[in-house]
Design a protein around this motif. Structure first.
Motif, short mmCIF file in Angstrom:
data_model
loop_
_atom_site.label_atom_id
_atom_site.label_comp_id
_atom_site.label_asym_id
_atom_site.label_seq_id
_atom_site.Cartn_x
_atom_site.Cartn_y
_atom_site.Cartn_z
N SER A 9 0.84 -1.35 0.01
CA SER A 9 -0.17 -0.01 -0.07
C SER A 9 0.94 1.35 -0.16
CB SER A 9 -0.81 0.11 1.45
OG SER A 9 -1.74 -1.11 1.17
N ALA A 10 2.07 1.18 0.68
CA ALA A 10 2.88 2.46 0.81
C ALA A 10 3.73 2.59 -0.58
CB ALA A 10 3.92 2.03 1.92
N ILE A 11 3.88 1.42 -1.05
CA ILE A 11 4.54 1.45 -2.37
C ILE A 11 3.57 2.24 -3.56
CG2 ILE A 11 5.34 0.21 -4.37
CD1 ILE A 11 6.70 -1.77 -2.37
N LEU A 12 2.14 1.72 -3.58
CA LEU A 12 1.30 2.29 -4.41
C LEU A 12 0.91 3.47 -4.42
CD1 LEU A 12 -1.28 -0.95 -4.56
CD2 LEU A 12 0.58 -0.20 -6.21
N LEU A 13 0.92 4.08 -2.93
CA LEU A 13 0.70 5.66 -2.81
C LEU A 13 2.06 6.43 -3.26
CD1 LEU A 13 -0.87 7.38 -1.27
CD2 LEU A 13 0.20 7.15 0.72
N THR A 14 3.18 5.99 -3.11
CA THR A 14 4.44 6.65 -3.55
C THR A 14 4.22 6.72 -5.01
OG1 THR A 14 5.41 5.99 -1.45
CG2 THR A 14 6.67 6.97 -3.66
N LEU A 15 3.89 5.63 -5.83
CA LEU A 15 3.95 5.46 -6.92
C LEU A 15 2.65 6.48 -7.85
CD1 LEU A 15 4.64 2.00 -7.86
CD2 LEU A 15 6.07 3.65 -7.85
N ARG A 16 1.66 6.61 -6.90
CA ARG A 16 0.51 7.55 -7.39
C ARG A 16 0.98 9.00 -7.65
NH1 ARG A 16 -4.69 7.99 -3.91
NH2 ARG A 16 -3.16 9.41 -2.83
N ASN A 17 1.65 9.16 -6.28
CA ASN A 17 2.33 10.66 -6.26
C ASN A 17 3.12 11.20 -7.13
OD1 ASN A 17 0.25 10.81 -3.97
ND2 ASN A 17 2.29 10.54 -2.52
N PRO A 81 13.60 0.85 -13.48
CA PRO A 81 14.44 1.25 -12.37
C PRO A 81 13.98 2.55 -11.61
CG PRO A 81 15.58 0.76 -14.42
CD PRO A 81 14.09 0.83 -14.98
N LEU A 82 13.19 3.42 -12.33
CA LEU A 82 12.58 4.37 -11.76
C LEU A 82 11.66 4.02 -10.77
CD1 LEU A 82 12.47 7.66 -11.35
CD2 LEU A 82 10.65 7.55 -13.20
N ILE A 83 10.83 3.10 -11.22
CA ILE A 83 9.84 2.44 -10.36
C ILE A 83 10.27 1.83 -8.95
CG2 ILE A 83 7.85 0.89 -10.14
CD1 ILE A 83 7.29 1.33 -13.02
N ALA A 84 11.44 1.11 -9.34
CA ALA A 84 12.07 0.48 -8.12
C ALA A 84 12.59 1.53 -7.31
CB ALA A 84 13.14 -0.72 -8.81
N PHE A 85 13.15 2.62 -7.73
CA PHE A 85 13.62 3.53 -6.79
C PHE A 85 12.54 4.18 -5.93
CE2 PHE A 85 14.64 8.17 -6.28
CZ PHE A 85 15.52 8.03 -5.52
N TYR A 86 11.55 4.41 -6.53
CA TYR A 86 10.43 5.02 -5.76
C TYR A 86 9.92 4.17 -4.64
CZ TYR A 86 10.04 9.17 -8.70
OH TYR A 86 10.37 10.45 -9.34
N ALA A 87 9.74 2.87 -5.04
CA ALA A 87 9.38 1.83 -4.36
C ALA A 87 10.35 1.64 -2.95
CB ALA A 87 9.19 0.45 -4.93
N TYR A 88 11.57 1.82 -3.33
CA TYR A 88 12.70 1.69 -2.16
C TYR A 88 12.26 3.05 -1.29
CZ TYR A 88 17.04 2.69 0.04
OH TYR A 88 17.95 3.06 0.81
N PRO A 100 19.99 6.37 6.14
CA PRO A 100 19.58 5.47 5.10
C PRO A 100 20.75 4.59 4.91
CG PRO A 100 19.42 7.78 4.78
CD PRO A 100 20.30 7.63 6.18
N ILE A 101 20.27 3.43 3.99
CA ILE A 101 21.08 2.34 3.66
C ILE A 101 22.24 3.06 2.80
CG2 ILE A 101 21.33 0.34 2.40
CD1 ILE A 101 18.66 -0.35 3.44
N SER A 102 23.62 3.00 2.99
CA SER A 102 24.35 3.71 2.22
C SER A 102 24.96 2.60 1.15
CB SER A 102 25.58 4.27 3.00
OG SER A 102 26.15 3.26 3.62
N LEU A 177 15.95 -10.09 -4.76
CA LEU A 177 15.82 -10.71 -3.33
C LEU A 177 16.92 -10.54 -2.33
CD1 LEU A 177 14.00 -13.96 -4.37
CD2 LEU A 177 13.02 -12.01 -3.78
N THR A 178 18.02 -10.61 -2.86
CA THR A 178 19.21 -10.29 -2.01
C THR A 178 19.28 -8.72 -1.19
OG1 THR A 178 20.71 -11.97 -3.07
CG2 THR A 178 21.47 -10.36 -1.69
N PHE A 179 18.78 -8.02 -2.15
CA PHE A 179 18.86 -6.87 -1.69
C PHE A 179 17.67 -6.60 -0.73
CE2 PHE A 179 16.84 -2.27 -1.98
CZ PHE A 179 18.31 -1.48 -1.88
N LEU A 180 16.54 -7.18 -1.17
CA LEU A 180 15.61 -6.98 0.00
C LEU A 180 15.56 -7.71 1.23
CD1 LEU A 180 12.62 -7.50 -2.63
CD2 LEU A 180 13.29 -5.35 -1.75
N THR A 181 16.36 -8.68 1.42
CA THR A 181 16.41 -9.37 2.51
C THR A 181 17.73 -8.76 3.21
OG1 THR A 181 17.80 -10.94 1.17
CG2 THR A 181 15.52 -11.94 1.62
#
Length: 261
Positions: A9-17, A81-88, A100-102, A177-181
């Protein structure tokens, strides 16, 4: 499961904005790539059309619609890649990461190269290895039945382009998956718990992209995808960090990482 739904839900809200930015990049990618779709179609025809088979178009706008579809696929790949950045960023804000994760310049370059290389490997596997065998099998099967192979240019090229793009993205799984975990966005135990659900999703994707309804066609697409998912799980188990953000601990609190409820 509820945590995953909240994150989605948080990802979708950011993508909408950020929809205007994403749409701008997508439209730009479509416009720039449209002029190259004609030679791309010809290249696919030369490389993958079985000898003796023919391509036809059955409606006046079929070729133009095919070129538009190819440009949309390319535009989506450019936009991902842009969508992935906003999702992150959305997930980072949800967990209130004050530190933040450096990612250093060297790590960023390595990660970018790894993403490109894995996509090229996946797309190459599909285009140069799997698709030629798969299309030749279908052609021989039709010829043995006394049927002349005449393919719709839209369906034939669309199948090639879609399958190639999907396998390119599937080969990104170990990195994603490695990045997310490692950053605690997804727990390894969650992936294990919902493994069967992921298999069902893989079979569904295979059923959508394959032109035939036979099980063999679907398995030729689904089995490599499931196999590479298992490879991704092994990579995650070896180098992934579990539950970094999922469980609060003194070190996390000291670093300024707290979950936002």
């Amino acid at each position: 499961m509820s945590e995953a739904i909240e994150n989605l839900s948080a990802i979708l809200l950011t993508l909408r904005n950020k929809l205007l930015v994403i749409a701008g990049v997508l439209i730009t990618g479509i416009i720039l790539s449209f002029q190259f779709t004609g030679p791309l179609i010809e290249r696919m025809k030369v490389d993958l059309l079985p000898e003796g088979a023919k391509l036809v178009y059955v409606s006046p706008l079929e070729v133009m619609m095919l070129e538009l579809k190819l440009s949309i696929i390319i535009g989506i790949l450019i936009t991902l890649p842009l969508i992935a950045f906003y999702a992150y960023r959305a997930i980072s804000k949800r967990y209130s990461i004050k530190v933040p994760i450096s990612i250093g310049k060297g790590q960023f370059v390595f990660l970018s190269l790894a993403v490109i290389v894995m996509f090229v490997i996946g797309a190459s596997y599909s285009y140069f290895l799997m698709l030629p065998l798969f299309l030749k099998f279908l052609y021989i099967d039709a010829a043995d039945s006394g049927v002349t192979a005449t393919y719709s240019v839209f369906k034939f090229i669309s199948f090639i382009a879609t399958t190639t793009a999907i396998f390119g993205l599937v080969f990104e799984l170990p990195i994603v998956l490695t990045f997310l975990t490692r950053n605690g966005f997804v727990k390894y135990s969650t992936l294990v718990t919902y493994r069967k659900h992921i298999y069902v999703l893989v079979v569904f994707i295979a059923a959508v992209v394959t032109p035939g309804a036979d099980v063999f066609s679907q398995m030729m697409v689904a089995v490599p995808m499931a196999f590479f998912f298992e490879i991704s799980m092994i990579v995650v188990r070896l180098i992934g960090v579990k539950n970094r953000l999922g469980n609060s601990d003194p070190s996390a609190t000291a670093s300024g990482i707290t979950r936002r409820d």
